[in-house]
Scaffold this active site. Structure first.
Site, short mmCIF file in Angstrom:
data_model
loop_
_atom_site.label_atom_id
_atom_site.label_comp_id
_atom_site.label_asym_id
_atom_site.label_seq_id
_atom_site.Cartn_x
_atom_site.Cartn_y
_atom_site.Cartn_z
CB SER A 1 3.98 -6.96 1.29
OG SER A 1 4.14 -7.02 2.70
CG HIS B 1 6.21 -10.48 0.40
ND1 HIS B 1 7.29 -11.18 -0.10
CD2 HIS B 1 6.73 -9.63 1.33
CE1 HIS B 1 8.39 -10.78 0.51
NE2 HIS B 1 8.08 -9.84 1.38
CG ASP C 1 7.06 -8.29 4.56
OD1 ASP C 1 8.11 -8.79 4.11
OD2 ASP C 1 6.35 -7.50 3.90
CG MET D 1 9.03 -7.55 10.19
SD MET D 1 8.83 -5.77 10.05
CE MET D 1 8.57 -5.62 8.27
CG HIS E 1 10.91 -11.15 3.61
ND1 HIS E 1 10.86 -9.80 3.28
CD2 HIS E 1 12.20 -11.39 3.97
CE1 HIS E 1 12.06 -9.26 3.44
NE2 HIS E 1 12.89 -10.20 3.87
CG MET F 1 12.72 -9.19 7.21
SD MET F 1 11.63 -7.82 6.75
CE MET F 1 10.10 -8.70 6.52
N GLY G 1 12.10 -3.65 7.63
CA GLY G 1 11.49 -3.29 8.91
C GLY G 1 10.18 -2.54 8.75
N GLY H 1 6.48 1.34 2.92
CA GLY H 1 6.34 2.75 2.57
C GLY H 1 7.64 3.53 2.46
CG ASP I 1 10.36 -6.97 -0.06
OD1 ASP I 1 9.50 -6.07 -0.12
OD2 ASP I 1 10.46 -7.77 0.90
N GLY I 2 10.70 -3.72 -1.70
CA GLY I 2 10.90 -2.44 -1.03
C GLY I 2 10.78 -1.26 -1.97
N GLY J 1 3.89 -3.50 -1.27
CA GLY J 1 3.04 -3.39 -0.10
C GLY J 1 2.16 -2.17 -0.18
C1 DX5 Z 1 10.01 -4.38 4.34
C2 DX5 Z 1 9.26 -5.58 3.81
C3 DX5 Z 1 8.57 -5.33 2.53
C4 DX5 Z 1 7.51 -4.27 2.59
C5 DX5 Z 1 7.44 -3.58 1.30
O1 DX5 Z 1 10.75 -4.74 5.46
O2 DX5 Z 1 10.12 -6.68 3.63
O3 DX5 Z 1 8.01 -6.53 1.99
O4 DX5 Z 1 6.24 -4.75 2.89
O5 DX5 Z 1 6.59 -2.50 1.45
P1 DX5 Z 1 6.56 -1.34 0.40
O6 DX5 Z 1 6.12 -1.93 -0.89
O7 DX5 Z 1 5.56 -0.40 1.00
O8 DX5 Z 1 7.95 -0.77 0.33
ZN ZN Z 2 9.26 -8.45 2.48
#
Ligand code: DX5
Ligand code: ZN
Length: 217
Positions: free
Chosen positions: A9, A34, A36, A38, A67, A69, A143, A146, A176-177, A198
């Protein structure tokens, strides 16, 4: 068994160097990128819109895994399709007429995914699964990158796999996450087809080795 697909990501990349991040992903052996998106409403954070995907497209060979959000995901689908998205995934929690949004994405010639936040059960999307190409199981509250993976969410993967087999469907299952070298084995063993990573990807020194590790190779 099919090899696990890795989707780094760019949320965890340096936002002043997206093209360099795309190059790092390509060179690492990860197949997907990926993205993200937002909107500051569905989640309490803001990232980028379709222009980033369009500008990044010539810099990457990877599958663009968008993705969303965002509230009203249908309003953004065509702009991301034009920008070069391959998969467009949105949240069931943001879409009352989710079936219509899935159809809209298919009409744009793109693969359509549906995502679940940690508190949403698989049962809520069963009616939609015959129309989905991908299910994105969030293992953190969306959101921010990490965060720590919420282990209980991995049980949804098994439920999705059983449903997929019973109904002879073919959607991919993505997680994811909080995916890192420590959590990836449990996600893979649960049956994930795709792992999104990510912060663990961008903080890894040897990205090729990291991708091999996540794949369980
Ligand atoms: C969170 C995102 C994820 C995020 C994952 O809202 O949808 O894709 O980038 O990040 P890590 O791998 O750091 O949890
Ligand atoms: Zn994501």
């Amino acid at each position: 068994m099919k090899e696990t697909i890795i989707a780094p990501s760019v949320l965890a990349a340096d936002f002043s160097h997206f093209a360099a991040a795309a190059a790092e992903i390509d060179a690492s052996g990860a197949e997907w990128v990926h993205l993200d998106v937002m909107d500051g409403r569905f989640v309490p954070n803001l990232t980028f819109g379709p222009k980033l995907a369009a500008d990044l497209r010539p810099h990457s060979k990877g599958i663009f895994d968008v993705h969303l959000m965002t509230e009203e995901p249908g309003a953004l689908a065509s702009a991301f399709a034009e920008a070069g998205a391959d998969y467009i995934t949105f949240h069931i929690e943001a879409a009352i007429h989710a079936h219509r949004v899935l159809m809209q994405i298919h009409e744009l010639g793109k693969k359509a995914g549906i995502s679940l936040v940690p508190s949403t059960p698989v049962s809520l999307i069963e009616e939609l699964l015959p129309f989905a190409d991908l299910v994105l199981v969030m293992t953190v509250n969306p959101g921010f990158g990490g965060q720590t993976l919420i282990e209980g969410c991995l049980e949804k993967i098994g439920a999705l796999k059983r449903f997929r087999e019973q109904k002879k469907l073919s959607f991919l299952i993505s997680v994811d996450g909080g995916i890192n070298a420590g959590t990836a084995p449990a996600a893979r063993e649960a049956g994930a087809d795709i792992l999104v990573a990510g912060s663990a990807f961008f903080s890894a020194g040897d990205k090729k080795a990291f991708v091999r590790l996540l794949k369980g190779a």
